[in-house]
Scaffold this motif. Structure first.
Motif, PDB file in Angstrom:
ATOM      1  N   MET A   1     -47.296 -81.535 -93.476  1.00 34.03           N
ATOM      2  CA  MET A   1     -46.469 -82.644 -93.995  1.00 34.03           C
ATOM      3  C   MET A   1     -45.677 -82.451 -95.194  1.00 34.03           C
ATOM      4  O   MET A   1     -44.503 -83.342 -95.225  1.00 34.03           O
ATOM      5  CB  MET A   1     -47.402 -83.898 -94.411  1.00 34.03           C
ATOM      6  N   ALA A   2     -45.760 -81.607 -95.918  1.00 34.13           N
ATOM      7  CA  ALA A   2     -44.593 -81.437 -96.986  1.00 34.13           C
ATOM      8  C   ALA A   2     -43.731 -80.463 -96.789  1.00 34.13           C
ATOM      9  O   ALA A   2     -42.567 -80.354 -97.558  1.00 34.13           O
ATOM     10  CB  ALA A   2     -45.824 -80.557 -98.133  1.00 34.13           C
ATOM     11  N   SER A   3     -43.536 -79.729 -95.583  1.00 35.83           N
ATOM     12  CA  SER A   3     -42.478 -79.053 -95.157  1.00 35.83           C
ATOM     13  C   SER A   3     -41.228 -79.972 -95.117  1.00 35.83           C
ATOM     14  O   SER A   3     -41.185 -81.106 -94.501  1.00 35.83           O
ATOM     15  CB  SER A   3     -43.041 -78.413 -93.795  1.00 35.83           C
ATOM     16  N   ASP A   4     -40.089 -79.407 -95.204  1.00 34.60           N
ATOM     17  CA  ASP A   4     -38.813 -79.785 -95.058  1.00 34.60           C
ATOM     18  C   ASP A   4     -38.059 -79.359 -93.770  1.00 34.60           C
ATOM     19  O   ASP A   4     -36.633 -79.210 -93.601  1.00 34.60           O
ATOM     20  CB  ASP A   4     -37.854 -79.744 -96.387  1.00 34.60           C
ATOM     21  N   GLU A   5     -38.863 -78.564 -92.910  1.00 32.44           N
ATOM     22  CA  GLU A   5     -38.360 -78.204 -91.796  1.00 32.44           C
ATOM     23  C   GLU A   5     -37.650 -79.035 -90.948  1.00 32.44           C
ATOM     24  O   GLU A   5     -36.772 -78.766 -89.934  1.00 32.44           O
ATOM     25  CB  GLU A   5     -39.100 -77.119 -91.157  1.00 32.44           C
ATOM     26  N   VAL A   6     -38.169 -80.270 -90.572  1.00 33.54           N
ATOM     27  CA  VAL A   6     -37.626 -81.120 -89.764  1.00 33.54           C
ATOM     28  C   VAL A   6     -36.581 -81.951 -90.540  1.00 33.54           C
ATOM     29  O   VAL A   6     -36.597 -82.642 -91.526  1.00 33.54           O
ATOM     30  CB  VAL A   6     -38.672 -82.243 -89.519  1.00 33.54           C
ATOM     31  N   TYR A   7     -35.126 -81.840 -90.065  1.00 31.93           N
ATOM     32  CA  TYR A   7     -33.996 -82.453 -90.489  1.00 31.93           C
ATOM     33  C   TYR A   7     -34.274 -83.708 -91.100  1.00 31.93           C
ATOM     34  O   TYR A   7     -33.535 -84.562 -91.924  1.00 31.93           O
ATOM     35  CB  TYR A   7     -32.666 -82.017 -89.888  1.00 31.93           C
ATOM     36  N   THR A   8     -34.969 -84.721 -90.192  1.00 32.75           N
ATOM     37  CA  THR A   8     -34.787 -85.987 -90.441  1.00 32.75           C
ATOM     38  C   THR A   8     -35.527 -86.190 -91.954  1.00 32.75           C
ATOM     39  O   THR A   8     -35.382 -87.536 -92.469  1.00 32.75           O
ATOM     40  CB  THR A   8     -35.527 -86.657 -89.425  1.00 32.75           C
ATOM     41  N   LYS A   9     -36.608 -85.440 -92.021  1.00 28.82           N
ATOM     42  CA  LYS A   9     -36.979 -85.813 -93.497  1.00 28.82           C
ATOM     43  C   LYS A   9     -35.984 -85.427 -94.637  1.00 28.82           C
ATOM     44  O   LYS A   9     -36.306 -86.245 -95.540  1.00 28.82           O
ATOM     45  CB  LYS A   9     -38.277 -84.681 -93.558  1.00 28.82           C
ATOM     46  N   VAL A  10     -35.319 -84.392 -94.611  1.00 26.50           N
ATOM     47  CA  VAL A  10     -34.325 -84.333 -95.433  1.00 26.50           C
ATOM     48  C   VAL A  10     -33.287 -85.344 -95.462  1.00 26.50           C
ATOM     49  O   VAL A  10     -33.037 -86.022 -96.676  1.00 26.50           O
ATOM     50  CB  VAL A  10     -33.378 -82.977 -95.190  1.00 26.50           C
ATOM     51  N   VAL A  11     -32.948 -86.046 -94.469  1.00 22.16           N
ATOM     52  CA  VAL A  11     -31.983 -86.957 -94.461  1.00 22.16           C
ATOM     53  C   VAL A  11     -32.966 -88.234 -94.926  1.00 22.16           C
ATOM     54  O   VAL A  11     -32.101 -89.051 -95.654  1.00 22.16           O
ATOM     55  CB  VAL A  11     -31.830 -87.430 -92.912  1.00 22.16           C
ATOM     56  N   ALA A  12     -34.146 -88.741 -94.729  1.00 24.04           N
ATOM     57  CA  ALA A  12     -34.879 -89.566 -95.101  1.00 24.04           C
ATOM     58  C   ALA A  12     -34.818 -89.868 -96.502  1.00 24.04           C
ATOM     59  O   ALA A  12     -35.064 -90.941 -97.195  1.00 24.04           O
ATOM     60  CB  ALA A  12     -36.185 -89.757 -94.497  1.00 24.04           C
ATOM     61  N   ARG A  13     -34.945 -88.699 -97.175  1.00 24.28           N
ATOM     62  CA  ARG A  13     -35.070 -88.489 -98.639  1.00 24.28           C
ATOM     63  C   ARG A  13     -34.119 -88.939 -99.227  1.00 24.28           C
ATOM     64  O   ARG A  13     -33.968 -89.722-100.320  1.00 24.28           O
ATOM     65  CB  ARG A  13     -35.542 -87.006 -99.060  1.00 24.28           C
ATOM     66  N   LYS A  14     -33.050 -88.572 -98.749  1.00 27.10           N
ATOM     67  CA  LYS A  14     -31.587 -88.972 -99.276  1.00 27.10           C
ATOM     68  C   LYS A  14     -31.500 -90.512 -98.919  1.00 27.10           C
ATOM     69  O   LYS A  14     -30.729 -91.161 -99.788  1.00 27.10           O
ATOM     70  CB  LYS A  14     -30.644 -88.162 -98.498  1.00 27.10           C
ATOM     71  N   MET A  15     -31.977 -91.017 -98.046  1.00 28.80           N
ATOM     72  CA  MET A  15     -31.757 -92.524 -97.739  1.00 28.80           C
ATOM     73  C   MET A  15     -32.670 -93.342 -98.696  1.00 28.80           C
ATOM     74  O   MET A  15     -32.259 -94.501 -99.109  1.00 28.80           O
ATOM     75  CB  MET A  15     -32.110 -92.759 -96.245  1.00 28.80           C
ATOM     76  N   LEU A  16     -33.730 -92.662 -98.914  1.00 24.99           N
ATOM     77  CA  LEU A  16     -34.810 -93.421-100.097  1.00 24.99           C
ATOM     78  C   LEU A  16     -33.989 -93.462-101.444  1.00 24.99           C
ATOM     79  O   LEU A  16     -34.039 -94.383-102.137  1.00 24.99           O
ATOM     80  CB  LEU A  16     -35.904 -92.524-100.087  1.00 24.99           C
ATOM     81  N   GLN A  17     -33.472 -92.305-101.742  1.00 24.01           N
ATOM     82  CA  GLN A  17     -32.441 -92.122-103.178  1.00 24.01           C
ATOM     83  C   GLN A  17     -31.457 -93.372-102.738  1.00 24.01           C
ATOM     84  O   GLN A  17     -31.374 -93.992-103.866  1.00 24.01           O
ATOM     85  CB  GLN A  17     -31.877 -90.917-103.005  1.00 24.01           C
ATOM     86  N   MET A  18     -30.610 -93.485-101.691  1.00 24.59           N
ATOM     87  CA  MET A  18     -29.702 -94.343-101.739  1.00 24.59           C
ATOM     88  C   MET A  18     -30.179 -95.836-101.619  1.00 24.59           C
ATOM     89  O   MET A  18     -29.654 -96.744-102.245  1.00 24.59           O
ATOM     90  CB  MET A  18     -29.090 -94.126-100.287  1.00 24.59           C
ATOM     91  N   THR A  19     -31.386 -96.064-100.980  1.00 22.37           N
ATOM     92  CA  THR A  19     -31.848 -97.510-101.123  1.00 22.37           C
ATOM     93  C   THR A  19     -32.328 -97.790-102.492  1.00 22.37           C
ATOM     94  O   THR A  19     -32.062 -98.846-103.115  1.00 22.37           O
ATOM     95  CB  THR A  19     -33.241 -97.569-100.083  1.00 22.37           C
ATOM     96  N   ARG A  20     -32.959 -97.288-103.148  1.00 19.27           N
ATOM     97  CA  ARG A  20     -33.418 -97.234-104.656  1.00 19.27           C
ATOM     98  C   ARG A  20     -31.959 -97.269-105.505  1.00 19.27           C
ATOM     99  O   ARG A  20     -32.267 -98.369-106.505  1.00 19.27           O
ATOM    100  CB  ARG A  20     -34.012 -96.014-105.056  1.00 19.27           C
ATOM    101  N   ASN A  21     -30.938 -96.597-105.223  1.00 16.41           N
ATOM    102  CA  ASN A  21     -29.597 -96.826-105.889  1.00 16.41           C
ATOM    103  C   ASN A  21     -29.249 -98.065-105.807  1.00 16.41           C
ATOM    104  O   ASN A  21     -28.675 -98.899-106.900  1.00 16.41           O
ATOM    105  CB  ASN A  21     -28.832 -95.860-105.569  1.00 16.41           C
ATOM    106  N   ILE A  22     -29.139 -98.560-104.457  1.00  5.93           N
ATOM    107  CA  ILE A  22     -28.614 -99.902-103.906  1.00  5.93           C
ATOM    108  C   ILE A  22     -29.443-101.030-104.882  1.00  5.93           C
ATOM    109  O   ILE A  22     -28.721-101.889-105.509  1.00  5.93           O
ATOM    110  CB  ILE A  22     -28.463-100.130-102.762  1.00  5.93           C
ATOM    111  N   ASN A  23     -30.644-101.056-104.592  1.00  6.82           N
ATOM    112  CA  ASN A  23     -31.622-102.177-105.331  1.00  6.82           C
ATOM    113  C   ASN A  23     -31.596-102.116-106.862  1.00  6.82           C
ATOM    114  O   ASN A  23     -31.634-103.058-107.454  1.00  6.82           O
ATOM    115  CB  ASN A  23     -32.781-102.042-104.680  1.00  6.82           C
ATOM    116  N   THR A  24     -31.109-100.839-107.281  1.00  6.79           N
ATOM    117  CA  THR A  24     -31.532-100.879-108.774  1.00  6.79           C
ATOM    118  C   THR A  24     -30.098-101.119-109.507  1.00  6.79           C
ATOM    119  O   THR A  24     -29.884-101.665-110.458  1.00  6.79           O
ATOM    120  CB  THR A  24     -31.993 -99.436-109.298  1.00  6.79           C
TER     121      THR A  24
END
Length: 358
Positions: free
Chosen positions: A111-134
């Motif tokens: 589960m810690a692996s970043d080999e699936v590209y959607t996980k890399v994208v999701a991490r960036k989207m979480l940063q984006m969501t926090r940036n918008i809300n904050t």
């Protein structure tokens, strides 16, 4: 004969007034009578109830071990409790990939692996969501956003855009992006590059939208041409369609340009345009190499967001429902991504005082 002509004229006028959007309208006065300050919306959109999924289970405790200590390679939500982390992950799965489940982003054997590209994208989207809300509270206020705001249960949001191909040639030569109706410009014949012009780059770049001339005649200081106004009008049509409102939702029918007689919504929209530009420039465009070809546009750029991505035909996404309140993990610091919110300019700030009456 005269009666026939009169009836035909009335029918033509009715079609003209309702030609842009078919269906019954709802009109609400938001200014002095006789000034044309009415907000017109489509009833089927304005009155439709949005599906808002309930939290996966009762909100967990904010106490206890941090997720960053409990799990490996947690780069964004490491500051929240372990219980909050799993609660948020369960919600994200339902918001983005309800059928695929956790494996949409994770390798189930690591589960810690970043080999699936959607996980890399999701991490960036979480940063984006926090940036918008904050950092973008001048647009989202205390309502905030979640992944559901855009995705609505789909891996790819229903409304997105990508850079258009270079001008295609028609019978009379290069069309320069015109006469090729697309949803982003409300299916008008206006240039289809308006979103690329105004919703890409960074939040602080100077991309002012000014279609009103400063004088009667062209001068060295007044060179706004008809060609320059076309993509700006196209963007305004995009805004109108995305929010399901007409021009007077933000502007005063007396004079569209002055800020001091505009509605408060104009200032909110001013920040919204820059927020979208920030999202596309800081969070989505940098993922160009992460996305596969089928999630890119004809020019090889990732699918980007517009006003329609969140609003989906309503002035306030999901009717203004404060869904993000149930997910405090989405309100923290964006982690290693600096805020890029411009300071409020003097002129738009004047729009914070409403001159509308009800």
């Amino acid at each position: 004969m005269k009666r026939t002509i009169a009836i035909a004229a009335l029918a033509t006028a009715a079609l003209t007034l309702t030609g842009c959007e078919l269906g019954p309208k709802q009109s609400v006065q938001n200014g002095h009578r006789g000034t044309g300050m009415d907000t017109v919306t489509l009833k089927k959109v304005a009155l439709a109830k949005d599906e808002v999924p309930a939290p996966p289970y009762d909100p967990p405790s904010t106490e206890g071990p941090r997720a960053g200590a409990a799990y490996q390679n947690v780069q964004v939500l490491g500051d929240v409790s372990e219980e909050q982390f799993t609660y948020t992950m369960a919600a994200i799965t339902a918001w983005v990939a309800p059928e695929q489940g956790c494996n949409y982003c994770h390798n189930p054997e690591n589960m810690a692996s970043d080999e699936v590209y959607t996980k890399v994208v999701a991490r960036k989207m979480l940063q984006m969501t926090r940036n918008i809300n904050t950092n973008w509270d001048k647009h989202v206020g205390t309502t905030g956003v979640t992944c559901w705001t855009c995705h609505r249960g789909n891996a790819i949001p229903a409304n997105y855009w990508a850079l258009p191909e270079p001008g295609k040639k028609g019978i009379i030569g290069n069309l320069h992006g015109q006469n090729a109706p697309i949803a982003a410009t409300a299916y008008s014949s206006l240039p289809n590059a308006s979103l690329a012009i105004y919703l890409s780059g960074d939040a602080k770049s100077d991309k002012s939208i000014r279609v009103v001339s400063d004088g009667m005649h062209p001068t060295a200081a007044n060179k706004l041409t008809t060609m320059e106004t076309e993509p700006q009008y196209a963007l305004m049509m995009h805004l109108s369609q995305s929010l399901g409102v007409n021009c007077t939702y933000c502007h005063n029918a007396q004079a569209f340009k002055p800020w001091n007689i505009s509605t408060p919504q104009r200032a909110t929209a001013w920040y919204g345009l820059r927020m979208v530009r920030d999202v596309n420039g800081q969070y989505i465009s940098p993922l160009k190499d992460a996305f596969p070809a089928h999630r890119k546009g004809p020019m090889g750029d990732p699918f980007k967001v517009s006003c329609a991505t969140c609003h989906q035909g309503k002035a306030k996404p999901m009717g203004g429902y404060k869904m993000a309140k149930d997910y405090p993990a989405l309100w923290g610091a964006p982690t290693s991504i600096p805020a890029a919110v411009p300071a409020a300019p003097a002129v738009p700030a004047a729009a914070a005082v409403s001159t509308a009456t009800h």
